[in-house]
Design a protein around this motif. Structure first.
Motif, mmCIF file in Angstrom:
data_model
loop_
_atom_site.group_PDB
_atom_site.id
_atom_site.type_symbol
_atom_site.label_atom_id
_atom_site.label_comp_id
_atom_site.label_asym_id
_atom_site.label_seq_id
_atom_site.Cartn_x
_atom_site.Cartn_y
_atom_site.Cartn_z
ATOM 1 N N GLY A 100 0.814 -1.141 -0.058
ATOM 2 C CA GLY A 100 0.052 0.041 -0.009
ATOM 3 C C GLY A 100 0.824 1.208 -0.090
ATOM 4 N N PHE A 101 2.064 1.366 0.671
ATOM 5 C CA PHE A 101 2.889 2.591 0.910
ATOM 6 C C PHE A 101 3.392 2.595 -0.580
ATOM 7 C CE2 PHE A 101 7.132 4.056 1.550
ATOM 8 C CZ PHE A 101 6.699 5.249 2.001
ATOM 9 N N ILE A 102 3.989 1.580 -1.044
ATOM 10 C CA ILE A 102 4.654 1.876 -2.400
ATOM 11 C C ILE A 102 3.655 2.378 -3.516
ATOM 12 C CG2 ILE A 102 5.814 0.672 -4.402
ATOM 13 C CD1 ILE A 102 7.026 -1.489 -2.290
ATOM 14 N N LEU A 103 2.475 1.620 -3.510
ATOM 15 C CA LEU A 103 1.552 2.138 -4.545
ATOM 16 C C LEU A 103 0.909 3.529 -4.255
ATOM 17 C CD1 LEU A 103 -0.721 -0.938 -4.897
ATOM 18 C CD2 LEU A 103 0.992 -0.240 -6.242
ATOM 19 N N ARG A 104 0.926 4.111 -2.954
ATOM 20 C CA ARG A 104 0.703 5.222 -2.597
ATOM 21 C C ARG A 104 1.469 6.347 -2.892
ATOM 22 N NH1 ARG A 104 0.624 7.304 3.415
ATOM 23 N NH2 ARG A 104 2.822 7.846 2.677
ATOM 24 N N GLU A 105 2.836 5.815 -2.786
ATOM 25 C CA GLU A 105 3.788 7.018 -3.231
ATOM 26 C C GLU A 105 4.123 7.075 -4.566
ATOM 27 O OE1 GLU A 105 5.642 9.069 -1.268
ATOM 28 O OE2 GLU A 105 4.232 8.100 0.328
ATOM 29 N N SER A 106 3.439 6.064 -5.577
ATOM 30 C CA SER A 106 3.505 6.084 -6.930
ATOM 31 C C SER A 106 2.400 6.882 -7.400
ATOM 32 C CB SER A 106 3.539 4.613 -7.427
ATOM 33 O OG SER A 106 4.478 3.839 -7.013
ATOM 34 N N ILE A 107 1.465 7.313 -6.916
ATOM 35 C CA ILE A 107 0.386 8.132 -7.314
ATOM 36 C C ILE A 107 0.691 9.368 -8.090
ATOM 37 C CG2 ILE A 107 -1.893 9.100 -6.897
ATOM 38 C CD1 ILE A 107 -2.375 7.042 -4.698
ATOM 39 N N LEU A 323 15.610 -1.530 -13.385
ATOM 40 C CA LEU A 323 14.725 -0.933 -12.324
ATOM 41 C C LEU A 323 15.378 -0.860 -11.063
ATOM 42 C CD1 LEU A 323 11.439 -3.118 -13.259
ATOM 43 C CD2 LEU A 323 11.680 -0.693 -13.618
ATOM 44 N N THR A 324 16.023 -2.147 -10.580
ATOM 45 C CA THR A 324 16.602 -1.910 -9.352
ATOM 46 C C THR A 324 18.119 -1.001 -9.340
ATOM 47 O OG1 THR A 324 18.097 -3.843 -9.977
ATOM 48 C CG2 THR A 324 15.933 -4.185 -8.654
ATOM 49 N N SER A 325 18.755 -0.988 -10.317
ATOM 50 C CA SER A 325 19.823 -0.120 -10.295
ATOM 51 C C SER A 325 19.668 1.394 -10.413
ATOM 52 C CB SER A 325 20.889 -0.606 -11.562
ATOM 53 O OG SER A 325 20.242 -0.139 -12.838
ATOM 54 N N LEU A 326 18.534 1.858 -10.873
ATOM 55 C CA LEU A 326 18.383 3.103 -11.037
ATOM 56 C C LEU A 326 17.929 3.538 -9.601
ATOM 57 C CD1 LEU A 326 18.088 5.511 -13.270
ATOM 58 C CD2 LEU A 326 15.674 5.043 -13.365
ATOM 59 N N ASN A 337 8.264 14.399 -8.455
ATOM 60 C CA ASN A 337 7.978 13.377 -9.395
ATOM 61 C C ASN A 337 8.977 12.280 -9.667
ATOM 62 O OD1 ASN A 337 5.259 14.170 -9.602
ATOM 63 N ND2 ASN A 337 5.820 15.492 -11.346
ATOM 64 N N GLN A 338 10.289 12.641 -9.444
ATOM 65 C CA GLN A 338 11.258 11.749 -9.851
ATOM 66 C C GLN A 338 11.203 10.514 -8.760
ATOM 67 O OE1 GLN A 338 15.341 13.274 -9.859
ATOM 68 N NE2 GLN A 338 16.210 11.269 -10.672
ATOM 69 N N LEU A 339 11.102 11.009 -7.610
ATOM 70 C CA LEU A 339 11.000 10.227 -6.467
ATOM 71 C C LEU A 339 9.760 9.278 -6.507
ATOM 72 C CD1 LEU A 339 12.252 9.051 -3.638
ATOM 73 C CD2 LEU A 339 10.775 10.825 -2.546
ATOM 74 N N SER A 340 8.786 9.631 -6.744
ATOM 75 C CA SER A 340 7.489 9.088 -7.156
ATOM 76 C C SER A 340 7.676 8.032 -8.258
ATOM 77 C CB SER A 340 6.477 9.936 -7.278
ATOM 78 O OG SER A 340 5.108 9.190 -7.703
ATOM 79 N N ALA A 341 8.564 8.501 -9.320
ATOM 80 C CA ALA A 341 8.757 7.360 -10.513
ATOM 81 C C ALA A 341 9.646 6.222 -9.883
ATOM 82 C CB ALA A 341 9.490 8.156 -11.536
ATOM 83 N N LEU A 342 10.706 6.552 -8.974
ATOM 84 C CA LEU A 342 11.323 5.555 -8.555
ATOM 85 C C LEU A 342 10.254 4.365 -7.629
ATOM 86 C CD1 LEU A 342 14.522 7.356 -7.112
ATOM 87 C CD2 LEU A 342 13.969 6.162 -9.160
ATOM 88 N N PHE A 343 9.334 5.164 -6.985
ATOM 89 C CA PHE A 343 8.462 4.084 -6.118
ATOM 90 C C PHE A 343 7.689 3.334 -7.121
ATOM 91 C CE2 PHE A 343 8.998 6.814 -2.355
ATOM 92 C CZ PHE A 343 9.156 5.807 -1.405
ATOM 93 N N ALA A 344 7.253 3.924 -8.241
ATOM 94 C CA ALA A 344 6.517 3.330 -9.338
ATOM 95 C C ALA A 344 7.453 2.065 -9.973
ATOM 96 C CB ALA A 344 6.035 4.101 -10.568
ATOM 97 N N ALA A 345 8.657 2.295 -10.159
ATOM 98 C CA ALA A 345 9.548 1.207 -10.472
ATOM 99 C C ALA A 345 9.628 0.236 -9.487
ATOM 100 C CB ALA A 345 10.759 1.699 -10.705
ATOM 101 N N GLY A 346 9.582 0.413 -8.144
ATOM 102 C CA GLY A 346 9.659 -0.515 -6.969
ATOM 103 C C GLY A 346 8.288 -1.069 -7.032
ATOM 104 N N ALA A 347 7.223 -0.581 -7.321
ATOM 105 C CA ALA A 347 5.767 -1.339 -7.411
ATOM 106 C C ALA A 347 5.862 -2.213 -8.567
ATOM 107 C CB ALA A 347 4.866 -0.215 -7.757
ATOM 108 N N ILE A 348 6.458 -1.978 -9.818
ATOM 109 C CA ILE A 348 6.537 -2.983 -10.805
ATOM 110 C C ILE A 348 7.385 -4.110 -10.421
ATOM 111 C CG2 ILE A 348 7.516 -3.309 -13.061
ATOM 112 C CD1 ILE A 348 6.998 -0.355 -13.784
ATOM 113 N N LEU A 349 8.578 -3.745 -9.659
ATOM 114 C CA LEU A 349 9.457 -4.988 -9.197
ATOM 115 C C LEU A 349 8.566 -5.804 -8.139
ATOM 116 C CD1 LEU A 349 12.665 -3.449 -8.889
ATOM 117 C CD2 LEU A 349 12.528 -5.221 -10.209
ATOM 118 N N PHE A 350 7.945 -5.119 -7.290
ATOM 119 C CA PHE A 350 7.119 -5.855 -6.237
ATOM 120 C C PHE A 350 6.081 -6.727 -6.932
ATOM 121 C CE2 PHE A 350 3.624 -6.199 -3.151
ATOM 122 C CZ PHE A 350 4.260 -6.565 -1.999
#
Length: 375
Positions: A100-107, A323-326, A337-350
Motif C-alpha cells: 500500500g505504501f509503495i502504490l500510494r507513493e507512486s500516485i 529497475l533496481t539499479s536506477l 515526481n522523480q522520487l515518485s517514479a522510483l516508487f513506481a519502479a519499485g511497484a513494478i518489481l514488487f
C-alpha cells in the motif's frame, strides 16, 4: 481441480483452523485466555502506535512482552499457538502495508504521466508508451520502458546461466553423486549464496568490465551480458537447492520400477525423475528468476545507470540501467515526481516478484499432489 472445488477446500481448511483454535481456547482456564488476549491486544496497539509514530508505542509492546513471558511460563502451549498465529497475521499485514505504501507513493507520477486513451484519461500510460527518461530537461518524462528492457535482458541472460547449470547440478547431487561427494559439493554451492552481492558487483566492475571494454572496443560502462552472468551465478544456489529437494522427493519406488524394466540410470532420470519433479524444478527456476529480477547492488556497480534503450534492442554488449539499479543510484537525490517514479519502479518489481513467488508456490503444490504428498 475445478475452481469451485479449490475454493471449497480452502473454506474447509479455514473452518477447520477456526474450530481447532476455538476448541483449544475452550479447554484453557479463564486466566490463560485473558493473558493471551492481553498479549494479542497489546501487540495490536503497539503496531497502531508504530504506524502513528506515537511516543507511547513502547508501553503496549512492554505489556505484550510481559504477558508473553508469563504465558510462556504457565501456559506454554496456548501462548505458543497464539504467538505463532500473531506472527503469521503480522507478516501478512506488513506485506499489505508495504504494498500500500509503495502504490500510494507512486500516485503523483502516475497522475503526471497520465494520457488520454479513447477519450478517457488513464493514469501512468505514458510511462509505458514512450522511452524518454529525463528528470532535468524539458520535457520531463519518466518512462519505465528502458528500465524494463534492461531488467528483462539481465533476467533472460541470468536465467540462461542459472537454469541449466542449477538443474544439472541438482540432478548430479540427487541422482549421481555418492554421499561423501554430495556432502562436500552441496554446501560448497550454497556458500555462493552467502557472498554479499556487492562483492560480485565489485569483481565484475574491476575485472569483467575492463576486459569487455578492451576486447569489444566499448566506450566504458558495464554490459548486460556480464551483469546477467554475474547475477546468474548469484541465483545458482537457489535453483540448485530447491531443484535438488524436488528431485529427491520423487518416490524411490518409481525409479526402482523403471530400473526393473531394464532401463539405464540415465533413461530413468530423463523419463521418470525429471518429469515427476518437473513442477518443483520449474519452481526452482522461477525463484531464481525472482532473485535475478530483484538483484540490486551487482547491477548498480556494473552498469552505467543511464535510463535509455540500447541500439539495437538486443544489443547485450552495452548496459544502461535496470529497475533496481536506477532506484539504488538515484533515490538519494530524487525529489518530487522523480522520487515518485522510483516508487513506481519499485511497484513494478514488487508485483513481478510477487507473481513469480506465487507461481512457484502453486506449481510446487501441484508437484506434491502429483506425487501423493500433502494437499
Amino acid at each position: 481441480m475445478s475452481r469451485f472445488s479449490r475454493i471449497e477446500r480452502y473454506s474447509h481448511a479455514a473452518r477447520d483452523t477456526a474450530r481447532r483454535l476455538r476448541d483449544g481456547v475452550a479447554g484453557e482456564s479463564s486466566v490463560a485466555v485473558a493473558l493471551v488476549t492481553v498479549m494479542s491486544l497489546s501487540l495490536l496497539a503497539g503496531l497502531v502506535g508504530f504506524l502513528l509514530v506515537s511516543s507511547l508505542t513502547a508501553i503496549p509492546l512492554a505489556v505484550a512482552v510481559v504477558a508473553a513471558a508469563i504465558g510462556w511460563l504457565r501456559y506454554q502451549e496456548l501462548t505458543a499457538k497464539v504467538l505463532a498465529g500473531t506472527m503469521t497475521v503480522s507478516t501478512l499485514l506488513i506485506l499489505v502495508l508495504i504494498a500500500g505504501f509503495i502504490l500510494r507513493e507512486s500516485i503523483p507520477v502516475l497522475q503526471y504521466e497520465s494520457m488520454t486513451v479513447l477519450g478517457v484519461e488513464v493514469p501512468g500510460v505514458r510511462m509505458f508508451v514512450q522511452t524518454r527518461w529525463d528528470a532535468v530537461s524539458d520535457p520531463i518524462r519518466y518512462s519505465m520502458v528502458p528500465l524494463i528492457h534492461g531488467t528483462l535482458l539481465v533476467t533472460l541472460i541470468s536465467t540462461a546461466v542459472a537454469a541449466p547449470l542449477g538443474v544439472a547440478a541438482a540432478l548430479f547431487l540427487s541422482e549421481i553423486a555418492p554421499r561423501p561427494v554430495r556432502e562436500v559439493v552441496k554446501p560448497g554451492v550454497e556458500i555462493l549464496a552467502g557472498i554479499p552481492s556487492i562483492v560480485y558487483g565489485f569483481i565484475g566492475f574491476t575485472i569483467l568490465n575492463p576486459w569487455a571494454v578492451e576486447q569489444f572496443g566499448l566506450n566504458g560502462g558495464g554490459t548486460y551480458l556480464f551483469v546477467g552472468m554475474v547475477v546468474g551465478l548469484m541465483a545458482l544456489p537457489t535453483v540448485v537447492s530447491v531443484a535438488e529437494d524436488a528431485l529427491s522427493s520423487v518416490p524411490e519406488s518409481m525409479k526402482s520400477g523403471s530400473l526393473a524394466m531394464g532401463t539405464t540410470d540415465w533413461q530413468t532420470m530423463v523419463s521418470i525423475t525429471i518429469p515427476a519433479a518437473f513442477s518443483g524444478v520449474s519452481a526452482a527456476v522461477l525463484l531464481g528468476v525472482g532473485r535475478a529480477i530483484g538483484e540490486t547492488m551487482a547491477a548498480t556497480v556494473m552498469l552505467a545507470n543511464t535510463p535509455r534503450l540500447t541500439e539495437p534492442l538486443v544489443n547485450v554488449f552495452y548496459g544502461q540501467a535496470t529497475l533496481t539499479s536506477l532506484i539504488a543510484s538515484s533515490y538519494g537525490s530524487a525529489r518530487g515526481n522523480q522520487l515518485s517514479a522510483l516508487f513506481a519502479a519499485g511497484a513494478i518489481l514488487f508485483i513481478t516478484v510477487l507473481a513469480l513467488s506465487i507461481g512457484s508456490q502453486y506449481i510446487e503444490a501441484r508437484m506434491r499432489r502429483k506425487l501423493g504428498g500433502e494437499v
